[in-house]
Design a protein around this motif. Structure first.
Motif, short mmCIF file in Angstrom:
data_model
loop_
_atom_site.label_atom_id
_atom_site.label_comp_id
_atom_site.label_asym_id
_atom_site.label_seq_id
_atom_site.Cartn_x
_atom_site.Cartn_y
_atom_site.Cartn_z
N GLU A 6 0.83 -1.20 0.00
CA GLU A 6 0.00 0.00 0.00
C GLU A 6 0.87 1.25 0.00
N SER A 7 1.96 1.23 0.79
CA SER A 7 2.86 2.37 0.83
C SER A 7 3.48 2.62 -0.53
N SER A 8 3.85 1.55 -1.24
CA SER A 8 4.42 1.70 -2.58
C SER A 8 3.41 2.29 -3.54
N ALA A 9 2.14 1.84 -3.40
CA ALA A 9 1.08 2.37 -4.27
C ALA A 9 0.87 3.85 -4.02
N VAL A 10 0.91 4.27 -2.75
CA VAL A 10 0.74 5.69 -2.42
C VAL A 10 1.89 6.50 -2.99
N GLU A 11 3.12 5.97 -2.84
CA GLU A 11 4.29 6.67 -3.36
C GLU A 11 4.19 6.83 -4.87
N ALA A 42 -7.44 13.40 -5.73
CA ALA A 42 -7.75 12.43 -6.79
C ALA A 42 -6.51 12.13 -7.61
N GLY A 43 -6.40 10.84 -8.04
CA GLY A 43 -5.29 10.42 -8.89
C GLY A 43 -5.80 9.89 -10.20
N ASN A 44 -4.99 9.09 -10.85
CA ASN A 44 -5.37 8.53 -12.15
C ASN A 44 -6.28 7.32 -11.99
N GLN A 45 -7.12 7.07 -12.96
CA GLN A 45 -7.98 5.88 -13.02
C GLN A 45 -8.89 5.75 -11.81
N GLY A 46 -9.35 6.88 -11.28
CA GLY A 46 -10.31 6.85 -10.18
C GLY A 46 -9.74 6.48 -8.83
N ILE A 47 -8.41 6.37 -8.71
CA ILE A 47 -7.76 6.05 -7.45
C ILE A 47 -7.22 7.33 -6.84
N GLY A 48 -7.47 7.54 -5.54
CA GLY A 48 -7.00 8.74 -4.88
C GLY A 48 -6.17 8.44 -3.65
N VAL A 49 -5.75 9.50 -2.97
CA VAL A 49 -4.95 9.38 -1.75
C VAL A 49 -5.58 10.27 -0.68
N ILE A 50 -5.81 9.69 0.50
CA ILE A 50 -6.29 10.48 1.63
C ILE A 50 -5.08 11.09 2.33
N VAL A 51 -5.12 12.41 2.52
CA VAL A 51 -3.97 13.11 3.08
C VAL A 51 -4.21 13.57 4.52
N ALA A 52 -5.48 13.63 4.96
CA ALA A 52 -5.74 14.09 6.33
C ALA A 52 -7.12 13.62 6.78
N GLN A 53 -7.24 13.42 8.09
CA GLN A 53 -8.53 13.10 8.71
C GLN A 53 -9.01 14.34 9.45
N LEU A 54 -10.28 14.71 9.24
CA LEU A 54 -10.85 15.84 9.94
C LEU A 54 -11.36 15.40 11.31
N PRO A 55 -11.43 16.30 12.29
CA PRO A 55 -11.87 15.91 13.65
C PRO A 55 -13.25 15.28 13.64
N ARG A 56 -13.43 14.29 14.53
CA ARG A 56 -14.72 13.60 14.65
C ARG A 56 -15.59 14.32 15.69
N ASN A 57 -16.89 14.43 15.39
CA ASN A 57 -17.84 14.93 16.37
C ASN A 57 -18.16 13.86 17.41
N THR A 58 -18.37 12.63 16.94
CA THR A 58 -18.63 11.48 17.80
C THR A 58 -17.98 10.27 17.18
N GLU A 59 -17.79 9.23 18.01
CA GLU A 59 -17.33 7.96 17.47
C GLU A 59 -17.87 6.83 18.33
N LEU A 60 -18.30 5.77 17.66
CA LEU A 60 -18.77 4.56 18.33
C LEU A 60 -17.62 3.57 18.31
N ARG A 106 -12.03 5.00 -4.91
CA ARG A 106 -11.25 4.12 -4.04
C ARG A 106 -9.95 4.84 -3.71
N CYS A 107 -9.61 4.92 -2.43
CA CYS A 107 -8.44 5.71 -2.02
C CYS A 107 -7.48 4.89 -1.17
N HIS A 108 -6.19 5.18 -1.37
CA HIS A 108 -5.15 4.70 -0.48
C HIS A 108 -5.02 5.67 0.69
#
Length: 343
Positions: free
Chosen positions: A29-34, A92-110, A72-74
């Motif tokens: 997965e790391s190689s795919a992101v790179e 967004a990247g090529n062929q519909g594959i993207g990369v998530i770069v940050a998580q936004l704060p959660r209001n709640t979590e179960l 679909r994102c790495h």
């Protein structure tokens, strides 16, 4: 046939193999992101995680020209574990594959502990937990109460939903009515519906509109049938009850988020037969039993365990009928299951 017990060495070998597989998957997965980040990536934009598949997630774009499209994102290696309902920043990247770069704060979590006792998020940014149960498999107050404690701990509104009420008969009606009466008396919202026949589904939809809700409950209680009834274009897979155990068979393998046409979202989670509360304290459990609120702190002894102590306010309330035996049994069972009994 009894389930074969594994010895310590066998468990160690299984964990070692699984760990090696996870490490190899993470390296790939790391190689795919790179590779993606080495090419052309689009600008940063906001997205919503609508499903999770191991080391990849499905993200729905929420702004710009691509709003509503699913990618679909790495994940970058330094990101925390993401769950359905998370709001993220992605490219967004090529062929519909993207990369998530940050998580936004959660209001709640179960959250719930996994098999190793590690705390694992189940869903994020949820407004309402819909606790689904049915005449079959037989509902257990202790599991319902565990969900109510988790909801109180997470600050999420609960809704108790009896599905398959068309299966109520003279044999199971007394026990079900007694079960529901306890929660209605406490002020919890309770709905009775039949996904198969459509009864009560309009009232359920009204409760769900405008909220982000998650369905939880044992396998076999009809969560997937409810989703199919609420969102007929989704067609989630429905499984029968096991003839041997009377329990449901798992048909949902990952939590997935669906949109309602009139606003609001629904997260359908995998069936959970047990809901551990190893991440909460005795005080958290007591706060989850809302009928205890005015009683706590009024016992004769400050360290009262509410077991046999003289002058216990909870035991007096139990004797007077202000606390139900069913709820006291659940409380004691949950406390006994906590690490070191919740201390």
């Amino acid at each position: 046939m009894a389930k074969r017990q594994l010895n310590r060495r066998q468990n160690w070998r299984i964990e070692k193999i699984q760990g090696e597989r996870a490490a190899r998957a993470a390296k790939r997965e790391s190689s795919a992101v790179e590779a993606l980040e080495g090419g052309d990536l689009g600008p940063e934009q906001h997205g919503l995680v609508i499903a999770h598949f191991g080391v990849q997630v499905e993200v729905e774009a929420v702004d710009g020209e691509q709003a509503g499209e699913v990618f679909r994102c790495h994940l970058r290696a330094n990101l925390p574990a993401l769950v359905t309902g998370d709001r993220v920043v992605w490219r967004a990247g090529n062929q519909g594959i993207g990369v998530i770069v940050a998580q936004l704060p959660r209001n709640t979590e179960l959250c719930r502990p996994d098999s190793r006792g590690q705390l694992k998020p189940v869903a994020a940014n949820v407004d309402m937990i819909v606790i689904v149960f049915a005449p079959l498999p037989e509902p257990h107050a202790n599991l319902i109460d565990r969900y109510l404690v988790a909801a109180e701990h997470a600050g999420i509104k609960p809704l108790l939903l009896l599905n398959k009420f068309d299966l109520i008969d003279e044999n199971n009606a007394p026990a079900l009515n007694a079960l529901l009466a306890v929660y209605r008396t406490l002020g919890y919202p309770v709905l009775e519906v039949s996904a198969h026949h459509g009864n009560g589904m309009e009232q359920l939809q009204q409760q769900l509109d405008g909220r982000i809700s998650v369905f939880v409950g044992q396998s076999g209680v009809g969560k997937s049938s409810l989703v199919n009834s609420l969102l007929p274009n989704v067609e989630t897979r429905v499984g029968p009850l096991s003839e041997l155990s009377g329990q449901g068979t798992h048909t949902t393998t990952t939590a997935r988020l669906f949109h309602f046409p009139g606003g609001g979202e629904l997260i359908d989670s995998p069936g959970i037969r047990e809901f551990g509360l190893g991440h909460v304290s005795r005080a958290d459990v007591e706060a989850g039993f809302i009928e205890f609120n005015d009683l706590l702190g009024t016992c004769r002894f400050r360290d009262c365990k509410h077991d046999r102590e003289p002058g216990c306010a909870l035991l007096k309330a139990l004797e007077d009928g202000r606390v139900q035996q069913q709820r006291m049994n659940s409380y004691r069972s949950i406390i006994a299951s906590l690490p070191e009994n919740g201390y």
